[in-house]
Design an enzyme around this catalytic site. Structure first.
Site, PDB file in Angstrom:
ATOM      1  N   ASP A 161       0.825  -1.210   0.000  1.00 35.04           N
ATOM      2  CA  ASP A 161       0.000   0.000   0.000  1.00 35.04           C
ATOM      3  C   ASP A 161       0.862   1.264   0.000  1.00 35.04           C
ATOM      4  O   ASP A 161       1.982   1.262   0.519  1.00 35.04           O
ATOM      5  CB  ASP A 161      -0.888  -0.033   1.258  1.00 35.04           C
ATOM      6  CG  ASP A 161      -2.067   0.921   1.145  1.00 35.04           C
ATOM      7  OD1 ASP A 161      -2.293   1.462   0.045  1.00 35.04           O
ATOM      8  OD2 ASP A 161      -2.758   1.131   2.157  1.00 35.04           O
ATOM      9  N   ASN A 193     -10.398  -3.307  -6.595  1.00 33.14           N
ATOM     10  CA  ASN A 193      -9.597  -2.370  -7.409  1.00 33.14           C
ATOM     11  C   ASN A 193     -10.158  -2.166  -8.824  1.00 33.14           C
ATOM     12  O   ASN A 193      -9.822  -1.188  -9.497  1.00 33.14           O
ATOM     13  CB  ASN A 193      -8.134  -2.835  -7.515  1.00 33.14           C
ATOM     14  CG  ASN A 193      -7.332  -2.642  -6.245  1.00 33.14           C
ATOM     15  OD1 ASN A 193      -6.354  -3.347  -6.003  1.00 33.14           O
ATOM     16  ND2 ASN A 193      -7.721  -1.673  -5.418  1.00 33.14           N
TER      17      ASN A 193
HETATM   18  C1  FPP Z   1      -1.956   0.080  -3.417  1.00 38.43           C
HETATM   19  O1  FPP Z   1      -1.488   1.395  -3.411  1.00 38.43           O
HETATM   20  C2  FPP Z   1      -1.391  -0.664  -4.536  1.00 38.43           C
HETATM   21  C3  FPP Z   1      -2.102  -1.255  -5.527  1.00 38.43           C
HETATM   22  C4  FPP Z   1      -3.573  -1.220  -5.593  1.00 38.43           C
HETATM   23  C5  FPP Z   1      -1.452  -1.928  -6.635  1.00 38.43           C
HETATM   24  C6  FPP Z   1      -0.189  -2.670  -6.321  1.00 38.43           C
HETATM   25  C7  FPP Z   1       0.600  -2.778  -7.557  1.00 38.43           C
HETATM   26  C8  FPP Z   1       1.954  -2.766  -7.624  1.00 38.43           C
HETATM   27  C9  FPP Z   1       2.807  -2.748  -6.440  1.00 38.43           C
HETATM   28  C10 FPP Z   1       2.680  -2.752  -8.919  1.00 38.43           C
HETATM   29  C11 FPP Z   1       2.378  -3.838  -9.868  1.00 38.43           C
HETATM   30  C12 FPP Z   1       2.394  -5.192  -9.301  1.00 38.43           C
HETATM   31  C13 FPP Z   1       3.187  -6.197  -9.725  1.00 38.43           C
HETATM   32  C14 FPP Z   1       3.056  -7.544  -9.129  1.00 38.43           C
HETATM   33  C15 FPP Z   1       4.213  -5.998 -10.725  1.00 38.43           C
HETATM   34  P1  FPP Z   1      -2.544   2.586  -3.582  1.00 38.43           P
HETATM   35  O2  FPP Z   1      -2.614   2.918  -5.033  1.00 38.43           O
HETATM   36  O3  FPP Z   1      -3.837   2.226  -2.955  1.00 38.43           O
HETATM   37  O4  FPP Z   1      -1.824   3.729  -2.781  1.00 38.43           O
HETATM   38  P2  FPP Z   1      -2.534   4.907  -1.977  1.00 38.43           P
HETATM   39  O5  FPP Z   1      -3.306   4.270  -0.845  1.00 38.43           O
HETATM   40  O6  FPP Z   1      -1.382   5.725  -1.477  1.00 38.43           O
HETATM   41  O7  FPP Z   1      -3.401   5.641  -2.956  1.00 38.43           O
END
Ligand code: FPP
Length: 250
Positions: free
Chosen positions: A18, A66
């Site tokens: 996250d 998501n």
């Molecule tokens: C949460 O951060 C993250 C995600 C919903 C996506 C995770 C994806 C990756 C780490 C990259 C791609 C994955 C792979 C396996 C290559 P958020 O967007 O909710 O962050 P925030 O809470 O700060 O908005």
């Protein structure tokens, strides 16, 4: 940095990655830049986990919820996922990693599902670490799926109602082939499970860190493991019982 003692390494570590969006926002960058940097952390943490001897690493890469994000962000996450699968294929195969997934991957676009299924098939017999990507995954959905699976077995006369128990339930879950979950890590300061591995986390240790996922690297993983190794896991017993069992296992 010294490697943690091998005998009490967590067998299965799961990570809620996250903070990508906030990492980018703080730098005045578009959210996708946070996800891109987050993919670098995926590479670093996977390599470190394998080198440390962790048996399974599960990463919450895309939840069922998501899909409701802005279309452009979903598109970019899917493109990032495809790039990751193409770029990491050789490293995964060369290092004996078994790639597996949990979640409804039928919802993924073909350009992700095809390299994903190919890598899952080609790595299926690997006996090194298991890397499990949670994609279009939700813990409640997984519990409902396992329940439906068991109900169908009962209806077909394959098992009896009294055969439904914790063990058969765990075997009906999509995580059945993974070792028991020992440690759940969540980055970015949030302290909740967000529909991740709800059944499996029943006795897992939870570790929360303020570090944003794009900044989470090998050293941060080692900190999480060190914290895990300092916990006393009691599984409902008293502290004295746990200590006694460590000296004289049943
Ligand atoms: C949460 O951060 C993250 C995600 C919903 C996506 C995770 C994806 C990756 C780490 C990259 C791609 C994955 C792979 C396996 C290559 P958020 O967007 O909710 O962050 P925030 O809470 O700060 O908005």
């Amino acid at each position: 940095m010294q490697a943690p003692p091998e005998e009490d390494l967590p067998r299965h570590v799961a990570i809620i990655m996250d903070g990508n969006g906030r990492w980018a926002k703080r730098r005045g960058l578009p959210r996708i830049e946070g996800h891109r940097k987050g993919a670098d952390s995926v590479r670093d943490v996977t390599r470190a986990s394998r080198e440390l001897g962790i048996q399974a690493l599960t990463l919450y890469a895309f939840s069922s919820q998501n899909w409701d994000r802005p279309l452009e962000e979903v598109r970019m996450l899917m493109a990032l996922l495809r790039d990751y699968l193409v770029d990491e294929r050789a490293e995964i195969l060369d290092n004996g990693i078994r790639l597996t997934t949990i979640g409804n991957i039928d919802r993924l676009p073909d350009f992700v599902r095809e390299p994903l299924n190919a890598l899952k098939d080609d790595s299926a017999n690997n006996r090194g670490m298991t890397l499990c990507l949670a994609l279009s995954y939700g813990g409640r959905e997984a519990i409902v799926d396992a329940t439906r699976n068991l109900v169908e077995q009962v209806m077909a006369g394959e098992i009896r109602t009294q055969d439904v128990n914790e063990l058969s339930f765990a075997e009906a879950l999509c995580t059945a082939t993974l070792p028991p979950l020992d440690l759940v890590v969540r980055t970015s300061g949030e302290q909740r499970l967000s529909n991740f591995l709800l059944w499996e986390a029943a006795y897992a240790e939870l570790y929360f860190t303020d570090t944003m996922w794009p900044d989470f690297k090998r050293a941060d993983l080692m900190d999480a493991i060190a914290a895990y190794q300092n916990r006393e896991r009691r599984f409902g017993l008293t502290s004295d019982q746990v200590k006694l069992r460590a000296i004289a296992p049943k």
